[in-house]
Write an enzyme that holds these catalytic residues in place. Structure first.
Site, mmCIF file in Angstrom:
data_model
loop_
_atom_site.group_PDB
_atom_site.id
_atom_site.type_symbol
_atom_site.label_atom_id
_atom_site.label_comp_id
_atom_site.label_asym_id
_atom_site.label_seq_id
_atom_site.Cartn_x
_atom_site.Cartn_y
_atom_site.Cartn_z
ATOM 1 N N GLU A 172 40.002 -14.950 -49.487
ATOM 2 C CA GLU A 172 39.020 -15.694 -50.493
ATOM 3 C C GLU A 172 38.016 -16.317 -49.669
ATOM 4 O O GLU A 172 37.911 -16.690 -48.472
ATOM 5 C CB GLU A 172 40.226 -16.885 -50.534
ATOM 6 N N SER A 181 43.715 -23.087 -44.615
ATOM 7 C CA SER A 181 44.664 -22.534 -45.845
ATOM 8 C C SER A 181 44.098 -23.614 -47.047
ATOM 9 O O SER A 181 44.398 -23.325 -48.131
ATOM 10 C CB SER A 181 45.827 -22.507 -45.652
ATOM 11 N N HIS A 200 39.099 -16.824 -45.955
ATOM 12 C CA HIS A 200 40.561 -17.042 -45.923
ATOM 13 C C HIS A 200 41.203 -15.781 -45.833
ATOM 14 O O HIS A 200 41.356 -15.350 -46.831
ATOM 15 C CB HIS A 200 40.884 -18.251 -46.665
ATOM 16 N N ASN A 245 47.072 -20.607 -52.362
ATOM 17 C CA ASN A 245 48.134 -21.414 -51.846
ATOM 18 C C ASN A 245 48.372 -22.504 -52.860
ATOM 19 O O ASN A 245 49.410 -23.390 -52.822
ATOM 20 C CB ASN A 245 47.396 -22.003 -50.651
HETATM 21 N N1 LIG Z 1 50.233 -18.661 -40.790
HETATM 22 C C1 LIG Z 1 49.706 -18.252 -41.953
HETATM 23 O O1 LIG Z 1 50.117 -17.621 -42.729
HETATM 24 C C2 LIG Z 1 48.176 -18.592 -42.270
HETATM 25 C C3 LIG Z 1 47.545 -17.723 -43.294
HETATM 26 C C4 LIG Z 1 46.102 -17.795 -43.641
HETATM 27 C C5 LIG Z 1 45.485 -18.895 -43.039
HETATM 28 N N2 LIG Z 1 45.960 -19.726 -41.886
HETATM 29 C C6 LIG Z 1 45.450 -20.773 -41.377
HETATM 30 O O2 LIG Z 1 44.826 -20.019 -40.000
HETATM 31 C C7 LIG Z 1 44.918 -20.977 -39.134
HETATM 32 C C8 LIG Z 1 45.568 -20.645 -37.945
HETATM 33 O O3 LIG Z 1 46.858 -20.573 -38.323
HETATM 34 P P1 LIG Z 1 48.082 -19.673 -37.573
HETATM 35 O O4 LIG Z 1 49.042 -19.508 -38.338
HETATM 36 O O5 LIG Z 1 47.230 -18.639 -36.769
HETATM 37 O O6 LIG Z 1 48.479 -20.841 -36.316
HETATM 38 P P2 LIG Z 1 49.243 -20.729 -34.964
HETATM 39 O O7 LIG Z 1 50.144 -21.833 -34.804
HETATM 40 O O8 LIG Z 1 49.835 -19.376 -34.986
HETATM 41 O O9 LIG Z 1 47.873 -20.873 -34.028
HETATM 42 C C9 LIG Z 1 47.347 -21.888 -33.782
HETATM 43 C C10 LIG Z 1 46.100 -21.558 -32.779
HETATM 44 O O10 LIG Z 1 45.336 -22.953 -32.721
HETATM 45 C C11 LIG Z 1 45.167 -23.339 -31.240
HETATM 46 N N3 LIG Z 1 45.092 -24.690 -31.262
HETATM 47 C C12 LIG Z 1 46.027 -25.903 -31.349
HETATM 48 N N4 LIG Z 1 45.442 -26.735 -31.042
HETATM 49 C C13 LIG Z 1 44.192 -26.590 -30.617
HETATM 50 C C14 LIG Z 1 43.049 -27.374 -30.278
HETATM 51 N N5 LIG Z 1 43.164 -28.647 -30.230
HETATM 52 N N6 LIG Z 1 41.863 -26.921 -30.056
HETATM 53 C C15 LIG Z 1 41.897 -25.547 -30.113
HETATM 54 N N7 LIG Z 1 42.756 -24.561 -30.560
HETATM 55 C C16 LIG Z 1 43.975 -25.074 -30.875
HETATM 56 C C17 LIG Z 1 46.683 -22.741 -30.724
HETATM 57 O O11 LIG Z 1 46.391 -22.408 -29.090
HETATM 58 C C18 LIG Z 1 46.840 -21.414 -31.426
HETATM 59 O O12 LIG Z 1 46.103 -20.411 -30.771
HETATM 60 C C19 LIG Z 1 45.011 -22.354 -39.674
HETATM 61 O O13 LIG Z 1 43.976 -22.914 -40.284
HETATM 62 C C20 LIG Z 1 45.753 -21.851 -40.828
HETATM 63 O O14 LIG Z 1 45.974 -22.787 -41.900
HETATM 64 C C21 LIG Z 1 47.328 -19.315 -41.840
#
Ligand SMILES: NC(=O)c1ccc[n+]([C@@H]2O[C@H](COP(=O)([O-])OP(=O)(O)OC[C@H]3O[C@@H](n4cnc5c(N)ncnc54)[C@H](O)[C@@H]3O)[C@@H](O)[C@H]2O)c1
Length: 285
Positions: A152, A119, A140, A190
């Protein structure tokens, strides 16, 4: 090169959504989670989501079966070795993501594009962990990925034109509206959205209005589909805090300095929908 096989790393909110989008668009998807049980749970979640779409008449049964047939859930990173594009969507932590890029670079063939769904974090730092910084960029998606129209495409200073063109073509094939943006914290959405969300937490913490009235005000007054506190719960408070920390590190703008309450709520594991409690209590619903 045309992308046919897509690897997705991370089984959180975003990883599963992106997998659904890519499989529905006709790509072969390999979904990698750290354990086979969470990988299988993601496929079960996907089955449930597609079943709802069939019930509502939005998807044919045959189409549902075809989509599921295109998704393979795995626990080994090595299973991504046949992918043309890998999108990582793991925790928003730079050190963890950099380590993953080193591994992906070792595993994936030379032609594979390695993308991040970060993000806010600097894409170039992930690119420089690999021997192919020209083939790394940001892709993204927004939350929930199956519903949100935007992607993005983030161009690191090392990304080649071909990589950006391939990533853009992939997002467009997924039915998304792709915009291109430089590798600067927060990209477009963001960078603009998070000062607003952060200030909503400050307003709430200062007791200026109740949670419900803050959310009602922004829905009714600005025609936003969700209030800021509801949206923070949807994004995840841990991810939101990581986003604000990255924005503040880059710009030192006080608007990006995370509201203290946000940090306290993360410490208390009140992360929003994903833990069942955040600004709202989802266990009661
Ligand atoms: N939540 C949102 O609204 C959103 C929107 C767009 C982008 N993102 C981005 O997407 C990515 C994931 O976000 P999310 O919301 O799915 O988070 P989440 O917390 O739902 O999931 C995170 C994932 O990462 C895994 N993880 C944690 N530690 C780890 C490690 N050390 N090694 C490998 N895997 C590991 C977890 O098991 C889980 O599957 C982030 O980079 C976030 O910034 C999030």
């Amino acid at each position: 090169m045309t992308v046919k096989r897509v690897g997705i790393v991370g089984s959180g909110i975003m990883g599963s959504g992106i997998a659904e989008v890519a499989a529905k668009a006709g790509f072969e998807v390999t979904l990698r989670s750290r354990s086979q049980s969470t990988a299988d749970r993601m496929v079960a979640g996907l089955e449930k989501s597609l079943a709802k779409q069939v019930e509502r008449g939005k998807l044919e049964e045959s189409e549902r079966d075809a989509v599921l047939g295109r998704v393979r859930a795995v626990a080994e990173l090595g299973e991504l070795s046949e992918c043309d594009l890998v999108i990582e969507s793991i925790v928003e932590d730079l050190a963890t993501k950099k380590h993953l890029f080193t591994e992906l670079d070792r595993i994936c063939p030379e032609h594979t594009i390695l993308a991040t769904n970060t993000s806010t974090l600097p894409v170039v730092e992930m690119a420089m962990e690999t021997g192919r910084p020209d083939k790394v960029c940001g892709v993204h998606f927004f939350n929930p990925a199956p519903m949100m129209a935007l992607v993005e495409i983030v161009r690191a200073i090392t990304s080649s034109d071909d990589t950006i063109a391939e990533a853009t073509a992939f997002a467009t094939s997924c039915g998304k509206n792709a915009v291109q943006v430089k590798d600067q914290a927060g990209f477009i959405v963001n960078a603009l959205l998070f000062p607003y969300l952060n200030n909503a937490v400050r307003l709430y913490d200062a007791g200026v209005a109740t949670r419900d009235d803050i959310d009602a005000a922004m829905k009714g007054g600005c025609n936003f589909p969700m209030g800021p506190l509801e949206l923070l719960d949807l994004v995840g408070l841990d991810t939101s805090l990581a986003i604000l920390d990255a924005l503040y590190t880059e710009f030192k703008d006080p608007n990006y300095a995370p509201a203290p309450l946000l940090r306290r709520m993360v410490s208390a594991e009140r992360l929003g929908r994903k833990t069942g409690v955040g600004f709202y209590d989802y266990k009661k619903k």
